[in-house]
Design a protein around this motif. Structure first.
Motif, mmCIF file in Angstrom:
data_model
loop_
_atom_site.group_PDB
_atom_site.id
_atom_site.type_symbol
_atom_site.label_atom_id
_atom_site.label_comp_id
_atom_site.label_asym_id
_atom_site.label_seq_id
_atom_site.Cartn_x
_atom_site.Cartn_y
_atom_site.Cartn_z
ATOM 1 N N ASN A 92 -82.226 41.012 -33.095
ATOM 2 C CA ASN A 92 -80.971 41.479 -32.983
ATOM 3 C C ASN A 92 -80.040 41.076 -31.812
ATOM 4 O O ASN A 92 -78.779 40.538 -32.033
ATOM 5 C CB ASN A 92 -81.171 43.150 -32.364
ATOM 6 N N MET A 93 -80.753 40.754 -30.817
ATOM 7 C CA MET A 93 -79.932 40.127 -29.439
ATOM 8 C C MET A 93 -79.343 38.780 -29.901
ATOM 9 O O MET A 93 -78.402 38.295 -29.430
ATOM 10 C CB MET A 93 -80.758 39.938 -28.602
ATOM 11 N N LEU A 94 -80.175 37.966 -30.673
ATOM 12 C CA LEU A 94 -79.801 36.453 -30.871
ATOM 13 C C LEU A 94 -78.847 36.466 -32.067
ATOM 14 O O LEU A 94 -77.912 35.281 -32.078
ATOM 15 C CB LEU A 94 -81.063 35.596 -30.992
ATOM 16 N N CYS A 95 -78.954 37.220 -33.153
ATOM 17 C CA CYS A 95 -78.225 37.317 -34.192
ATOM 18 C C CYS A 95 -76.887 37.663 -33.790
ATOM 19 O O CYS A 95 -75.815 36.975 -33.992
ATOM 20 C CB CYS A 95 -78.519 38.095 -35.146
ATOM 21 N N MET A 96 -76.585 38.812 -32.913
ATOM 22 C CA MET A 96 -75.237 39.008 -32.252
ATOM 23 C C MET A 96 -75.404 39.003 -30.762
ATOM 24 O O MET A 96 -75.678 40.088 -30.381
ATOM 25 C CB MET A 96 -75.046 40.645 -32.913
ATOM 26 N N PRO A 97 -75.384 38.013 -30.345
ATOM 27 C CA PRO A 97 -75.669 37.942 -28.750
ATOM 28 C C PRO A 97 -74.582 38.988 -28.172
ATOM 29 O O PRO A 97 -74.961 39.080 -27.023
ATOM 30 C CB PRO A 97 -75.398 36.600 -28.321
ATOM 31 N N PRO A 346 -81.467 28.035 -25.310
ATOM 32 C CA PRO A 346 -80.165 27.233 -25.860
ATOM 33 C C PRO A 346 -79.092 28.543 -25.940
ATOM 34 O O PRO A 346 -77.880 28.174 -25.661
ATOM 35 C CB PRO A 346 -80.281 26.712 -27.212
ATOM 36 N N ILE A 347 -79.345 29.788 -26.387
ATOM 37 C CA ILE A 347 -78.376 30.724 -26.013
ATOM 38 C C ILE A 347 -78.765 31.965 -25.410
ATOM 39 O O ILE A 347 -79.797 32.481 -25.500
ATOM 40 C CB ILE A 347 -78.074 31.372 -27.617
ATOM 41 N N LEU A 348 -78.230 31.804 -24.239
ATOM 42 C CA LEU A 348 -78.607 33.041 -23.117
ATOM 43 C C LEU A 348 -77.787 34.086 -23.167
ATOM 44 O O LEU A 348 -76.550 34.232 -23.025
ATOM 45 C CB LEU A 348 -78.450 32.223 -21.822
ATOM 46 N N PRO A 349 -78.319 35.088 -23.830
ATOM 47 C CA PRO A 349 -77.610 36.200 -23.912
ATOM 48 C C PRO A 349 -76.944 36.821 -22.480
ATOM 49 O O PRO A 349 -77.688 36.646 -21.601
ATOM 50 C CB PRO A 349 -78.516 37.384 -24.511
ATOM 51 N N ALA A 350 -75.876 37.750 -22.534
ATOM 52 C CA ALA A 350 -75.232 37.932 -21.457
ATOM 53 C C ALA A 350 -76.284 38.998 -20.404
ATOM 54 O O ALA A 350 -76.277 38.771 -19.372
ATOM 55 C CB ALA A 350 -74.189 39.008 -21.862
ATOM 56 N N SER A 351 -77.033 39.517 -21.210
ATOM 57 C CA SER A 351 -77.992 40.443 -20.249
ATOM 58 C C SER A 351 -79.056 39.694 -19.596
ATOM 59 O O SER A 351 -79.915 40.089 -18.815
ATOM 60 C CB SER A 351 -78.720 41.432 -21.359
#
Length: 1306
Positions: A92-97, A346-351
């Motif tokens: 969920n976090m990486l589909c919609m970061p 490669p994609i670091l979520p804001a949290s």
């Protein structure tokens, strides 16, 4: 790479593991994004505000259309896959970061595509491919909730006609929690209220994501499949089959292509082809490298590649998630045969922003907000950071790292490959021309369908952006105006003239060559470009490491003992490997072979004795064997000539052949046994799928599942057989985890549970990791330096090259920077360590000022120890060392100053003491660091300082040898022998100090003060001092004990023993002596750890030896002939060893010639043996007297013609000896008789004349008068043995220091 450890039937061979839908949950309604709240909590904590008040309540400053809300996984099929459990939070976090975002009809609603990956504990990866689009909100509750939020926002901010700007806190610029900015076109003004929402007038849209999760990165195939699924929802007419049929087909009926084969399967409208490389080819990499090169430019990309190889911290920065992923995956694929071993997100979520604080190497991608200035981006640590601003095509590099070997030729070869495909090697263009959104035909379903070719062209471009053309070069269409691809597309659009709907339906129009569509053409072109670029990189490593196997140390009898002793073992003979490499490669290679990725590569090589070879290693070894077979390497051994890649053509052909001839075709999607009437087609809405038909695969085992099932059974049987032979798998996995050392267990932060407790746990892992790394690094530095232990550990000759030492010290500097930047409260400047030192300096100077104002007695003076007699002691002071560094104009940056300070402290053996002093100011440490920081963990900090203290046992010259051009203050003190009345002299003394880097020139010393300080350019390690006086006045005789010279910055004190007279008519009549130095021990009372050090270097002949070997008292010990011969052998041996070391590591030859156990001293002993040195009228006879008499005899014999009968060469030798002796005698220097003999030996050794002169002296009749019968010089056998020993020196180019041969005219 992943998913191959399954146990059940055909499962691991499936193309896709899950189909996932994420979006808004209408049941729970609008929930603020918890992650954004957590982010606010972290941010407040970082800024020292109360985190709980900051995170409480909603953020009404922002328009609700700009806020993020919680997204949910609405459905995923199947429920679970045994060998790849579904991680709901992570997906969920990486589909919609950024969580859900809302739009109205006035906003741009273009679909987006991005990829992500999840790294599991064991390092294997799962890939996700996401197609995000906007769907109309039909729930009245959500519309009214949005209306209410908007009214509250207006009440809070009555003035906000435009959306409010975000707060400008330092870290806020990192926050990607705000939604992606809109393209400039729509930002002019939105609906009536410009960014407002009115339920009665506006239509509300919300984001929804379709995602495929796959074991292998078939990006193009997944992108096309998802875009066709979306197209099926937005098309005017329903798709040929229910959507369930297509999902079921890709989940259960499409296999992974077998290695070396291609596979065709069917989307909703068009077939999709993907292929997998064969076992001998480079592993699968479907992300378009061409785009990476275009985004960064070739120069930047090679620099980034270099930083990645050297395991620096790498932060990618872009507005576009897919770009972050493309660059990250592109760079890591180029590492073949090595693999990135550290944190990889490669994609670091804001949290997860606190993860940028990680004090380990990492490769992370951070989404930027539009309009965020890079200068506002405050990163916790930058000393070792490579910052890659993808959208602006620029990178910021760390200071001072070695370049990749043959870089210009390498760039040239890559440029040629790019140009062949019409891509500019320069890359980059004005960033404005790169929109960050991707579009698909689906987004224009509301447009009139009758638009002609112009529209069709735009559609095709859009399609390319979404990957249906597979054309990643098209993803930068705007950058490539005039590109051949674009021209082909324009021609294609004109030629077809079809309407948009027709174009979509057919999908196979415009045949390219060989019956391929334009889409396939583009995909093929990309695949060929990818593989050719990768081959160029791979061939560099094949060349550089062609002989690596010869240096692998296989020492363990079995896997278990190897794994248990992994840390103590030396697996690779680094010293020998480096000595075998071309000189220009050494700076890079010496750093690279210290990395974790190289260590893991060697570990894999060693483990391949006991288990199956790791796939990348297998391919790499295969290539090396092939190169050997063709004997490519032999002539170029140790040459730094660039070798171009030879397999470009065949690698591209392999790909083309698989595309021409499809090996496998998957089953077509078909109707399923479904309930009728559910999931009715409604244009623009993705239907709720029937889960019962999607939760299980087909019951009939088709061909490929049968095939894999038998293969699996075979594997299981094999595993059971080998299980009793090898260790229990869990235990082995545990060992492997430990053996693979640092950072490995933190490849990716846990994405699901992000409570502060978990963050603390992560930080604790970092603290432990840093301590372990410090232990390993200091141990390695000691082992390399200390010799005997190194030999026992398989290092061969116990010497460390300066290059290796430099590499180890550079990595220690890097480690200290990472420790100092862990848990910083507020960052100031690029170097955390230097910033801390400056704070400390400011406080201490303030205290000093206060003390100066209030006069207090300064306690007793420190007692001077014997070793530093006559030298005022230097106080160990952190501040003083900082001032030295601050006064060096050569160093321009804080990072450079911190590194210089570390080097200086290490050379002074004060590093541990200084850092202890720095950290003893606890109030300062508390002010600068958070509670969890390494520097505030008391026990770990103590251990860390203890490890650094161990470095005091060896001598480093890492400051002196690096900063060679700086001005250094030296202090020289002449110490006369006090017990004699001649401590005073009336003449004017002078000194000239020489070192490995030059000399100070003659410096006059004030009479009777005998001490002076002078500044001169760094002399390096000191080697000799010339000491003399002008023989003026009545008391012109002077008995000197020694000269002491100290480098006032590093504190190194050199002692130059003399123990002889200087004056006419006393001793050997010398007014000037050349003294050879030794490094004096530091004061014994300074610090217990500083006293221990490596053994002494040789130094100038002390008083004792001189007294015993001249006739000055005849007392003392007379060496036996055996001891004399041994001394000569040792001296010659030392000189031979000296020349066998690499040039930069040799040290001073002067010491080996003239030092205490040098060649001159040994030959003096030889000449003194049996010398009749009776005093005639109290006058001492010296060896030089014998030489002079012999020469006088030869000259007179020559005049009388006696020499005519002697052979011609003998005559010439005779002339040369006479010539050299007269040159020495006529020299303007007053160096005394022993000094003249020393000079004759040195010149004879240099010009290879010694062995020719010896027979002449032996033959000369003078010898019978001056030597006893038993003298060694009169024993033919011994003399011949001596000649044979000295003969070995002829192989070496002996050069003499200027201080020795000054004033000699030959």
């Amino acid at each position: 790479m992943s998913g191959t450890n399954a146990t059940s039937g055909a499962a691991p061979c499936r193309f896709a593991h899950y189909f996932v839908i994420c979006g808004i949950d209408t049941e729970t309604g609008l929930e603020p994004d918890e992650l954004a709240a957590l982010y606010q909590w972290l941010e407040a904590d970082r800024q020292g505000r109360d985190p709980d008040t900051a995170a409480a309540g909603e953020n009404f400053e922002q328009s609700p259309l700009k806020r993020t809300f919680k997204s949910k996984v609405l459905a995923h099929y199947p429920e679970n896959v045994e060998w790849n459990p579904f991680d709901q939070d992570a997906v969920n976090m990486l589909c919609m970061p950024k969580g859900l975002s809302f739009r109205t009809q006035a906003d741009s609603r273009e679909p987006q595509f991005h990829s992500f990956l999840i790294t599991r504990e064991d390092g294997s990866r799962t890939y996700g491919f996401v197609h995000t689009f906007y769907e109309e909100v039909t729930s009245p509750q959500i519309c009214s909730a949005m209306q209410t939020l908007y009214q509250m926002h207006q009440a809070e901010n009555p003035s906000s006609a435009t959306p409010s700007s975000s707060s400008s806190s330092s870290m806020d610029s990192l926050a990607s929690s705000l939604d992606e900015a809109d393209p400039p076109s729509s930002s002019s003004c939105r609906s009536a209220a410009c960014g407002g929402y009115d339920a009665s007038r506006d239509t509300l849209y919300v984001s929804k994501a379709l995602c495929l999760i796959t074991p292998m990165p078939f990006m193009h195939g997944c992108r096309r499949f998802l875009s066709q699924m979306h197209r099926a929802v937005t098309a005017a007419s329903p798709p040929p089959l229910p959507l369930e049929s297509y999902v079921h087909n890709i989940l259960y009926e499409v296999p992974l292509p077998p290695p070396g084969r291609s596979l065709k399967f069917h989307g909703v409208y068009e077939p999709i082809v993907c292929q997998r490389p064969g076992p001998g080819e480079l592993p699968l990499a479907d992300f378009p490298l061409g785009q990476t090169f275009t985004l960064l430019g070739i120069e930047n990309l090679v620099q980034l590649f270099n930083c990645t190889l050297l395991e620096m911290q790498i932060l990618l920065y872009s507005q576009d998630y897919q770009r972050l992923m493309t660059v990250a995956e592109g760079i890591t694929t180029l590492l073949f045969p090595f693999q990135w071993q550290h944190v990889y997100v490669p994609i670091l979520p804001a949290s997860l922003l606190h993860f940028l604080d990680a004090p380990v190497p990492y490769l992370m991608g951070l989404q930027s907000k539009e309009g965020t200035d890079r200068s506002k981006l405050e990163l916790p640590q930058e000393a070792n950071l490579c910052f890659v601003d993808i959208d602006n095509h620029c990178i910021e590099l760390p200071e001072d790292f070695p370049q990749f070997p043959n870089k210009p030729e390498f760039i040239q070869e890559l440029s040629e490959v790019l140009l062949r495909y019409g891509i500019s090697p320069v890359g980059g263009a004005p960033p404005t021309s790169v929109p960050t959104t991707t579009t698909t035909p689906g987004s224009v379903s509301t447009r009139h369908p009758g638009l002609k070719s112009q529209q069709a062209l735009r559609e095709l471009e859009d399609d390319g952006r979404n990957g249906n053309l597979g054309g990643e070069q098209l993803a930068v269409l705007e950058l490539l105006q005039g590109n051949t691809t674009l021209e082909r597309l324009q021609a294609l659009a004109k030629r077809t003239g079809v309407r948009v709907e027709a174009l979509r339906g057919v999908g196979g129009e415009g045949e390219g060559q060989g019956g391929r569509t334009a889409v396939e053409e583009e995909e093929l072109r990309n695949a060929k470009l990818n593989v050719q670029l990768r081959e160029v990189f791979a061939s560099r490593f094949t060349t550089m490491f062609a002989d690596y196997e010869a240096f692998v140390i296989q020492s363990a009898p079995d896997l278990e003992s190897w794994l248990t002793n992994r840390e103590q073992m030396h697996n690779f003979d680094k010293a020998s490997f480096l000595s075998d490499q071309p000189e220009p490669y050494l700076p890079f290679l010496s750093h690279f072979i210290e990395t974790q990725m190289f260590a893991t590569f060697i570990d894999n090589k060693i483990m391949s004795q006991w288990e199956e070879k790791e796939p990348l290693l297998r391919v790499f070894d295969g290539r090396i064997d092939k190169a050997r077979l063709y004997n490519v390497r032999a002539p170029s051994l140790r040459s730094s000539n660039y070798q171009r890649c030879t397999v470009l053509k065949e690698s591209a052909q392999a790909i083309e052949q698989r595309m021409m001839k499809i090996d496998h075709t998957a089953i077509h999607p078909h109707l399923l046994d479904m309930k009728i009437g559910q999931g009715k087609y409604e244009q623009g809405f993705f239907p709720k799928l029937q889960s019962d038909v999607l939760s299980v695969g087909p019951t009939n085992n088709n061909r490929w599942s049968n095939r894999t099932a038998t293969a699996q059974r075979r594997k299981d049987r094999h595993r059971q057989q080998t299980e009793h032979l090898t260790l229990d798998n869990d235990l082995k996995e545990k060992y492997m985890q430990e053996a693979r050392s640092l950072g490995k267990n933190l490849r990716q932060p846990k994405l699901s549970d992000l409570s502060p407790a978990v963050i603390a746990q992560t930080n604790w892992k970092f603290v432990e990791g840093l301590l372990k790394e410090c232990r390993m690094k200091t141990k390695r530095m000691l082992v390399e330096k200390m010799g005997r232990e190194a030999v026992e550990l398989g290092h061969g000759e116990a010497n460390i090259t300066g290059l290796e030492e430099n590499t180890l010290i550079a990595s220690l500097c890097d480690l200290l920077e990472r420790i100092w930047s862990h848990g910083l409260q507020v960052k100031q400047g690029k170097s955390a360590l230097w910033s801390h030192l400056l704070h400390y300096q400011a406080r201490e100077e303030k205290l000093e000022q206060q003390q100066a104002e209030s006069p207090v007695s300064n306690g007793p003076e420190r007692r001077k120890s014997e070793s530093s007699i006559g030298m005022p002691s230097l106080r160990a002071s952190v501040i003083q060392d900082m001032r030295h560094i601050q006064s060096m104009g050569e160093i321009k940056t804080d990072v450079g100053r911190a590194r210089a300070w570390i080097r200086l402290s290490l050379e002074k053996k004060l590093l541990s003491q200084h850092l202890k002093q720095l950290l003893s100011r606890q109030a300062l440490t508390k002010k600068l660091y958070k509670r969890y920081a390494f520097l505030r963990c008391e026990e770990e900090k103590e251990q860390f300082l203890f490890h650094l203290l161990s470095l005091n046992t060896v001598d480093y010259f890492c400051f002196t040898s690096v900063f060679t051009t700086i001005m250094i203050p030296y202090r020289a003190v002449i110490i006369p022998i006090k017990k004699l009345s001649n401590a005073m002299t009336t003449s004017n003394p002078w000194v000239c100090v020489s070192g490995e880097l030059g000399d100070s020139g003659v410096r006059q010393i004030t009479k009777n003060i005998l001490e002076m300080t002078f500044d001169c350019q760094n002399l390096g390690k000191l080697t000799t001092v010339q000491l003399g006086h002008d023989n003026s006045g009545l008391l012109a005789k002077w008995l000197v004990d020694c000269v002491m010279v100290r480098n006032e910055i590093t504190g190194h004190t050199y002692k130059f023993p003399c123990g002889r007279w200087l004056g006419k008519g006393v001793d050997d009549g010398s007014l000037e002596r050349v003294l050879i130095g030794e490094l004096a021990l530091p004061n014994a009372d300074e610090d217990f750890g500083r006293g221990c050090r490596t053994p002494d270097m040789q130094h100038s002949p002390g008083q004792t030896r001189r007294v015993s070997i001249t006739s000055m008292g005849g007392r003392g010990y007379k060496p036996t002939s055996a001891q004399i011969q041994e001394a000569i052998g040792e001296a010659v041996n030392s000189i031979c060893k000296h020349f066998h070391k690499p040039e930069k590591e040799r040290g001073s030859l002067t010491i080996l010639l003239c030092g205490e156990v040098g060649l001159v001293g040994a030959l003096e002993l030889f000449f003194h043996n049996g010398f009749k040195s009776a005093r005639l009228f109290q006058k001492t006879v010296f060896v030089w007297d014998f030489v002079e008499k012999a020469v006088a005899y030869m000259e007179s014999a020559d005049q009388m013609g006696d020499m005519q009968e002697t052979a011609e060469p003998m005559g010439l030798t005779c002339v040369s000896l006479c010539h050299y002796v007269s040159a020495i005698n006529s020299s303007p220097r007053n160096i005394g008789k022993d000094g003249k003999f020393q000079l004759l030996v040195c010149l004879g050794a240099r010009d290879r004349l010694l062995i020719q002169w010896l027979p002449l002296l032996v033959e000369c009749p003078v010898i019978q008068r001056m030597y006893e019968e038993s003298a060694l010089l009169r024993d033919r056998t011994t003399v011949n043995a001596l000649i044979a020993v000295l003969q070995t020196l002829h192989d070496f180019p002996i050069t003499l220091e200027a201080s020795l041969v000054k004033g000699i005219d030959l």
